[in-house]
Design a protein around this motif. Structure first.
Motif, PDB file in Angstrom:
ATOM      1  N   LEU A  29      78.755 -70.584 -60.084  1.00 55.59           N
ATOM      2  CA  LEU A  29      78.032 -70.493 -61.343  1.00 55.59           C
ATOM      3  C   LEU A  29      76.550 -70.837 -61.141  1.00 55.59           C
ATOM      4  N   PRO A  30      75.690 -70.400 -62.045  1.00 54.90           N
ATOM      5  CA  PRO A  30      74.250 -70.634 -61.856  1.00 54.90           C
ATOM      6  C   PRO A  30      73.859 -72.101 -61.859  1.00 54.90           C
ATOM      7  N   TRP A  31      74.619 -72.943 -62.562  1.00 50.85           N
ATOM      8  CA  TRP A  31      74.256 -74.362 -62.628  1.00 50.85           C
ATOM      9  C   TRP A  31      74.305 -75.049 -61.266  1.00 50.85           C
ATOM     10  N   SER A  32      75.092 -74.523 -60.329  1.00 49.81           N
ATOM     11  CA  SER A  32      75.142 -75.137 -59.004  1.00 49.81           C
ATOM     12  C   SER A  32      73.815 -74.999 -58.274  1.00 49.81           C
ATOM     13  N   SER A  33      72.960 -74.072 -58.719  1.00 48.70           N
ATOM     14  CA  SER A  33      71.634 -73.906 -58.133  1.00 48.70           C
ATOM     15  C   SER A  33      70.712 -75.069 -58.472  1.00 48.70           C
TER      16      SER A  33
ATOM     17  N   GLN B  54      74.053 -78.168 -77.190  1.00 45.28           N
ATOM     18  CA  GLN B  54      74.998 -79.183 -76.725  1.00 45.28           C
ATOM     19  C   GLN B  54      76.000 -78.608 -75.739  1.00 45.28           C
ATOM     20  N   MET B  55      76.459 -77.385 -75.980  1.00 37.75           N
ATOM     21  CA  MET B  55      77.372 -76.736 -75.037  1.00 37.75           C
ATOM     22  C   MET B  55      76.679 -76.507 -73.690  1.00 37.75           C
ATOM     23  N   ALA B  56      75.419 -76.082 -73.746  1.00 40.21           N
ATOM     24  CA  ALA B  56      74.665 -75.866 -72.509  1.00 40.21           C
ATOM     25  C   ALA B  56      74.441 -77.180 -71.773  1.00 40.21           C
ATOM     26  N   TRP B  57      74.187 -78.245 -72.534  1.00 39.86           N
ATOM     27  CA  TRP B  57      73.997 -79.577 -71.949  1.00 39.86           C
ATOM     28  C   TRP B  57      75.267 -80.043 -71.232  1.00 39.86           C
ATOM     29  N   LEU B  58      76.415 -79.870 -71.863  1.00 45.28           N
ATOM     30  CA  LEU B  58      77.681 -80.278 -71.245  1.00 45.28           C
ATOM     31  C   LEU B  58      77.979 -79.443 -70.003  1.00 45.28           C
ATOM     32  N   ALA B  59      77.766 -78.130 -70.107  1.00 48.63           N
ATOM     33  CA  ALA B  59      77.993 -77.261 -68.951  1.00 48.63           C
ATOM     34  C   ALA B  59      77.055 -77.625 -67.816  1.00 48.63           C
ATOM     35  N   GLY B  60      75.810 -77.934 -68.152  1.00 41.47           N
ATOM     36  CA  GLY B  60      74.846 -78.305 -67.129  1.00 41.47           C
ATOM     37  C   GLY B  60      75.235 -79.571 -66.391  1.00 41.47           C
ATOM     38  N   PHE B  61      75.657 -80.583 -67.108  1.00 41.68           N
ATOM     39  CA  PHE B  61      76.046 -81.843 -66.468  1.00 41.68           C
ATOM     40  C   PHE B  61      77.260 -81.655 -65.570  1.00 41.68           C
ATOM     41  N   PHE B  62      78.248 -80.921 -66.064  1.00 44.38           N
ATOM     42  CA  PHE B  62      79.499 -80.776 -65.314  1.00 44.38           C
ATOM     43  C   PHE B  62      79.342 -79.819 -64.139  1.00 44.38           C
ATOM     44  N   CYS B  63      78.705 -78.670 -64.385  1.00 43.60           N
ATOM     45  CA  CYS B  63      78.690 -77.594 -63.389  1.00 43.60           C
ATOM     46  C   CYS B  63      77.522 -77.680 -62.400  1.00 43.60           C
TER      47      CYS B  63
END
Length: 266
Positions: A213-217, A183-192
């Motif tokens: 951050l890597p999620w921007s990729s 769930q933390m990864a899911w929230l970070a993924g959506f936001f970042c």
């Protein structure tokens, strides 16, 4: 050469497996389209008040929305990748069977995730994106070179996305229940990743941090390549660096986790 054919076969098998769930695919297409419509009208209202917000005009903002809907399931930004199955196998102890296979654990699951991602791109991504392009003014490149560069960025995004989720899945070796980490990864993924709003909109230091951050990729980087806001080679270097770092970290954690399995007797 034989190992390469093995992983291609794994990816193809997972692609065919997902293709059998026609009703789920149709429901996913409908869901992505509906959420795309909600976001489009929200974005249009926002861009009506703040034209050229984040360097995008209204047509580019609309294009960004439909691209996000196309890549949401493809990159498993909101979950739904192979990490769920991997975590369950770790929890039940079936991971011991995977470790006895004459195949590398990380590459096996990477091939599985690429097969899943390719199906989701074709099965759930193309139709919502095509619907958006037909029903709203969008900003799409006219040259094939930009499209090819965009697809390259999407492929690297798949590697980065898997790298993040593989690390999340491996946490199950130490946790009784990995739901909180997921769930933390899911929230970070959506936001970042820029799924809620383009990262270019974020002000000051916050914008600089989330873009590093890597999620921007996952979404922002391919979107900027498609919209002509980023140099493809620079984008590839950024995504490639994160892909290598995350896969290397996954390899290290996998080694430690494998020793843990051996010590505990599986």
């Amino acid at each position: 050469m034989g190992a390469g054919r093995l992983y291609v076969a794994v990816a193809a098998g997972v692609f065919r497996r997902y293709a059998t769930y026609r009703a789920a695919t149709a429901a996913g297409v409908f869901t992505n389209t509906v959420f795309g419509l909600i976001l489009v009208y929200t974005y249009l209202a926002l861009w009506d008040v703040r034209p050229h917000l984040g360097g995008y005009d209204a047509a580019q903002a609309v294009t960004y929305v439909w691209l996000g809907q196309a890549l949401l399931s493809t990159l498993a930004i909101g979950g739904g990748g192979v990490e769920d199955e991997l975590m369950e196998r770790i929890r039940t102890g079936d991971i011991a069977i995977d470790l006895y296979r004459p195949a590398d654990l990380q590459l096996w699951w990477l091939a599985s995730d690429l097969g899943r991602a390719l199906f989701q791109l074709l099965g759930r991504g193309v139709i919502p994106f095509g619907f958006g392009a037909l029903c709203f003014p969008v900003a799409l490149p006219a040259d094939a070179v930009t499209w090819i560069a965009f697809l390259g960025a999407v492929l690297l995004a798949m590697l980065v996305g898997f790298g993040i989720r593989f690390l999340v899945a491996l946490s199950a070796f130490w946790l009784l229940d990995g739901t909180g980490v997921v769930q933390m990864a899911w929230l970070a993924g959506f936001f970042c990743s820029g799924m809620l709003l383009p990262l270019n909109v974020f002000p000051g230091a916050l914008g600089e941090i989330v873009r590093a951050l890597p999620w921007s990729s996952l979404l922002q980087a391919p979107a900027d390549v498609l919209l002509g806001h980023a140099d493809p080679l620079t984008t590839y270097a950024f995504q490639g660096a994160w892909a290598v770092a995350l896969l290397a970290a996954g390899r290290l954690v996998q080694t430690v986790a494998t020793r843990r399995v051996v010590v505990q007797g599986g």
